[in-house]
Scaffold this motif. Structure first.
Motif, PDB file in Angstrom:
ATOM      1  N   LYS A   1       0.831  -1.210   0.000  1.00 17.00           N
ATOM      2  CA  LYS A   1       0.000   0.000   0.000  1.00 17.00           C
ATOM      3  C   LYS A   1       0.864   1.258   0.000  1.00 17.00           C
ATOM      4  O   LYS A   1       0.499   2.270  -0.626  1.00 17.00           O
ATOM      5  CB  LYS A   1      -0.913  -0.022   1.229  1.00 17.00           C
ATOM      6  CG  LYS A   1      -1.957   1.077   1.275  1.00 17.00           C
ATOM      7  CD  LYS A   1      -2.874   0.850   2.472  1.00 17.00           C
ATOM      8  CE  LYS A   1      -3.956   1.914   2.567  1.00 17.00           C
ATOM      9  NZ  LYS A   1      -4.846   1.669   3.731  1.00 17.00           N
TER      10      LYS A   1
ATOM     11  N   LEU B   1       1.970   1.826  -3.544  1.00 16.69           N
ATOM     12  CA  LEU B   1       0.868   2.351  -4.348  1.00 16.69           C
ATOM     13  C   LEU B   1       0.680   3.844  -4.098  1.00 16.69           C
ATOM     14  O   LEU B   1       0.474   4.627  -5.028  1.00 16.69           O
ATOM     15  CB  LEU B   1      -0.434   1.611  -4.017  1.00 16.69           C
ATOM     16  CG  LEU B   1      -0.545   0.152  -4.439  1.00 16.69           C
ATOM     17  CD1 LEU B   1      -1.844  -0.450  -3.906  1.00 16.69           C
ATOM     18  CD2 LEU B   1      -0.498   0.015  -5.961  1.00 16.69           C
TER      19      LEU B   1
ATOM     20  N   GLN C   1       0.110   4.623  -8.234  1.00 17.32           N
ATOM     21  CA  GLN C   1      -0.471   3.495  -8.949  1.00 17.32           C
ATOM     22  C   GLN C   1      -1.907   3.205  -8.512  1.00 17.32           C
ATOM     23  O   GLN C   1      -2.665   2.556  -9.214  1.00 17.32           O
ATOM     24  CB  GLN C   1       0.395   2.249  -8.742  1.00 17.32           C
ATOM     25  CG  GLN C   1       1.773   2.332  -9.365  1.00 17.32           C
ATOM     26  CD  GLN C   1       1.715   2.445 -10.877  1.00 17.32           C
ATOM     27  OE1 GLN C   1       1.087   1.633 -11.544  1.00 17.32           O
ATOM     28  NE2 GLN C   1       2.345   3.463 -11.422  1.00 17.32           N
ATOM     29  N   SER C   2      -2.262   3.671  -7.329  1.00 16.58           N
ATOM     30  CA  SER C   2      -3.640   3.579  -6.848  1.00 16.58           C
ATOM     31  C   SER C   2      -3.898   4.796  -5.978  1.00 16.58           C
ATOM     32  O   SER C   2      -2.979   5.315  -5.331  1.00 16.58           O
ATOM     33  CB  SER C   2      -3.846   2.296  -6.051  1.00 16.58           C
ATOM     34  OG  SER C   2      -5.203   2.161  -5.654  1.00 16.58           O
ATOM     35  N   LYS C   3      -5.134   5.237  -5.964  1.00 23.34           N
ATOM     36  CA  LYS C   3      -5.456   6.446  -5.201  1.00 23.34           C
ATOM     37  C   LYS C   3      -5.642   6.083  -3.739  1.00 23.34           C
ATOM     38  O   LYS C   3      -6.701   5.621  -3.323  1.00 23.34           O
ATOM     39  CB  LYS C   3      -6.712   7.113  -5.755  1.00 23.34           C
ATOM     40  CG  LYS C   3      -7.006   8.470  -5.115  1.00 23.34           C
ATOM     41  CD  LYS C   3      -8.132   9.190  -5.810  1.00 23.34           C
ATOM     42  CE  LYS C   3      -8.484  10.489  -5.098  1.00 23.34           C
ATOM     43  NZ  LYS C   3      -7.342  11.403  -4.957  1.00 23.34           N
ATOM     44  N   ILE C   4      -4.600   6.272  -2.947  1.00 19.99           N
ATOM     45  CA  ILE C   4      -4.617   5.967  -1.522  1.00 19.99           C
ATOM     46  C   ILE C   4      -4.901   7.220  -0.703  1.00 19.99           C
ATOM     47  O   ILE C   4      -5.703   7.208   0.226  1.00 19.99           O
ATOM     48  CB  ILE C   4      -3.273   5.341  -1.090  1.00 19.99           C
ATOM     49  CG1 ILE C   4      -2.959   4.082  -1.931  1.00 19.99           C
ATOM     50  CG2 ILE C   4      -3.296   5.016   0.392  1.00 19.99           C
ATOM     51  CD1 ILE C   4      -3.958   2.965  -1.790  1.00 19.99           C
TER      52      ILE C   4
ATOM     53  N   GLU D   1      -3.302   8.336   4.527  1.00 22.50           N
ATOM     54  CA  GLU D   1      -4.598   8.411   3.851  1.00 22.50           C
ATOM     55  C   GLU D   1      -5.287   9.733   4.160  1.00 22.50           C
ATOM     56  O   GLU D   1      -5.628  10.485   3.260  1.00 22.50           O
ATOM     57  CB  GLU D   1      -5.499   7.250   4.284  1.00 22.50           C
ATOM     58  CG  GLU D   1      -5.075   5.903   3.772  1.00 22.50           C
ATOM     59  CD  GLU D   1      -6.113   4.841   4.085  1.00 22.50           C
ATOM     60  OE1 GLU D   1      -7.280   5.007   3.687  1.00 22.50           O
ATOM     61  OE2 GLU D   1      -5.766   3.849   4.749  1.00 22.50           O
TER      62      GLU D   1
ATOM     63  N   THR E   1      -3.654  -7.819  -5.439  1.00 23.40           N
ATOM     64  CA  THR E   1      -2.621  -7.725  -6.475  1.00 23.40           C
ATOM     65  C   THR E   1      -3.025  -8.470  -7.743  1.00 23.40           C
ATOM     66  O   THR E   1      -2.539  -8.153  -8.822  1.00 23.40           O
ATOM     67  CB  THR E   1      -1.284  -8.286  -5.964  1.00 23.40           C
ATOM     68  OG1 THR E   1      -1.462  -9.653  -5.569  1.00 23.40           O
ATOM     69  CG2 THR E   1      -0.771  -7.487  -4.787  1.00 23.40           C
TER      70      THR E   1
ATOM     71  N   THR F   1      -9.379  -6.889  -8.640  1.00 22.16           N
ATOM     72  CA  THR F   1     -10.412  -6.531  -7.671  1.00 22.16           C
ATOM     73  C   THR F   1     -11.742  -7.220  -7.922  1.00 22.16           C
ATOM     74  O   THR F   1     -12.651  -7.126  -7.094  1.00 22.16           O
ATOM     75  CB  THR F   1     -10.638  -5.007  -7.676  1.00 22.16           C
ATOM     76  OG1 THR F   1     -10.994  -4.587  -9.000  1.00 22.16           O
ATOM     77  CG2 THR F   1      -9.381  -4.271  -7.238  1.00 22.16           C
TER      78      THR F   1
END
Length: 328
Positions: A45, A48, A53-56, A95, A247, A250
């Motif tokens: 996380k 990411l 790579q992901s909206k954290i 976050e 990983t 989803t």
């Protein structure tokens, strides 16, 4: 302290950039306790969040890092005094509030855990969110009736932090553990943590029936996606699947058949939002009956704070075995 080093993430709709900055306490999100950081760690996380790579992040900018252990520098919360050894895992770090990738952390006292007896500051971060999540999964499975005499537990993503600790903790409780991995060169590592057998993901035949042969009494899944879909079809009657990772994707594709004909259970494991009471329970177990046996095997590298940015791509590419500790 006047200024201190922090690894800060800036996120906007068009781009994410991150790097080291010199900050003051007033630059940090609000809190009534100041912690001097001693150790932190890297989770998937974290990679990411830092790379976008992901909206954290739910606000920006924020200091990265969802884990930290250290010593209270000052406190306006009567529950904590200067010199107390403490840890934080999850709880909105990186976050909605500034996280653990800084030489000093400011946070409301309600999110802090005093270091349990039997665990050092180093061990707290060696375990970190990864070990806490594995322990939480096992605790929830046991609450739902899982026991060693039912049969083997399959652990997917077995060489990662959560998977490694899941194998360690389950084997110590007397469960037979089968490790599923895509890494054919890690047999010695997985057997050394307590895995009885190893299954290679590239050799799997998943089938396409609503119910395949029941192979496992339960599973801890750190991958998700197609693999989780397959697990719902291959877990034996009344088995529990603790769902942790994504990983592998989803989305899952299954039917109601495993649930109504075999009575299997999907247990969603959300370590970030665990209540203070549950956190205290799990950390107590991690210091007693669930204390890992193989921390020194699972921690495969210790790095300096300055080396942190070099590590994120390796995490995203699945190249990291076990856990990485950051020493401030």
């Amino acid at each position: 302290m006047n200024t201190f080093k922090a690894y800060r993430i800036h996120s906007n709709p068009n781009e994410i950039h991150s790097g080291f900055e010199m900050l003051e306490l007033n630059d940090l999100t609000s809190g009534d306790v100041i912690i001097k950081s001693i150790y932190s760690s890297i989770n998937y996380k974290d990679a990411l969040a830092a790379t976008g790579q992901s909206k954290i992040l739910k606000k920006s900018p924020l200091v990265g890092g969802i884990d930290v252990s250290g010593v209270i520098e000052s406190s306006e919360d009567n529950h904590y005094q200067r010199g107390n050894k403490v840890l934080i895992c999850g709880s909105g770090l990186s976050e909605v509030r500034d996280g653990g990738y800084a030489q000093y952390v400011r946070i409301p006292g309600q999110y802090i855990m005093k270091l349990p007896l039997g665990i050092s500051l180093y061990e707290a971060m060696a375990i970190g969110t990864a070990g806490f999540t594995a322990a939480l999964a096992i605790d929830q499975m046991q609450t739902n009736g899982q026991s060693p005499d039912q049969g083997p537990i399959l652990v997917t993503g077995a060489t990662g932090g959560v998977g490694s600790y899941a194998i360690d903790l389950l084997s110590n409780l007397g469960f037979k553990v089968i490790a599923l991995t895509g890494k054919r060169d890690q047999d010695d590592y997985l057997h050394g943590l307590g895995a009885s057998e190893i299954v290679y993901s590239k050799a799997l035949f998943m089938g396409d029936r609503a119910l395949e042969k029941g192979l496992w009494a339960g599973a801890i899944d750190c991958v998700g996606g197609e693999l989780l879909s397959w697990l719902t079809r291959t877990v034996q009657p009344l088995g529990n699947i603790a769902v942790i990772g994504l990983t592998g994707g989803t989305n899952i594709n299954t039917t109601v058949m495993p649930f109504i004909l075999r009575g299997i259970n999907l247990l969603g494991i959300n370590s970030a939002d665990s209540s203070p009471v549950l956190r205290k329970k799990i950390w107590h177990r991690l210091a007693t009956d669930l204390k890992p046996q193989y921390i020194n095997k699972i921690v495969t590298q210790e790095i300096s704070f300055e080396q942190l940015p070099e590590m994120f791509d390796a995490y995203l590419q699945g190249k990291i075995i076990g856990r990485t500790i950051i020493k401030f």
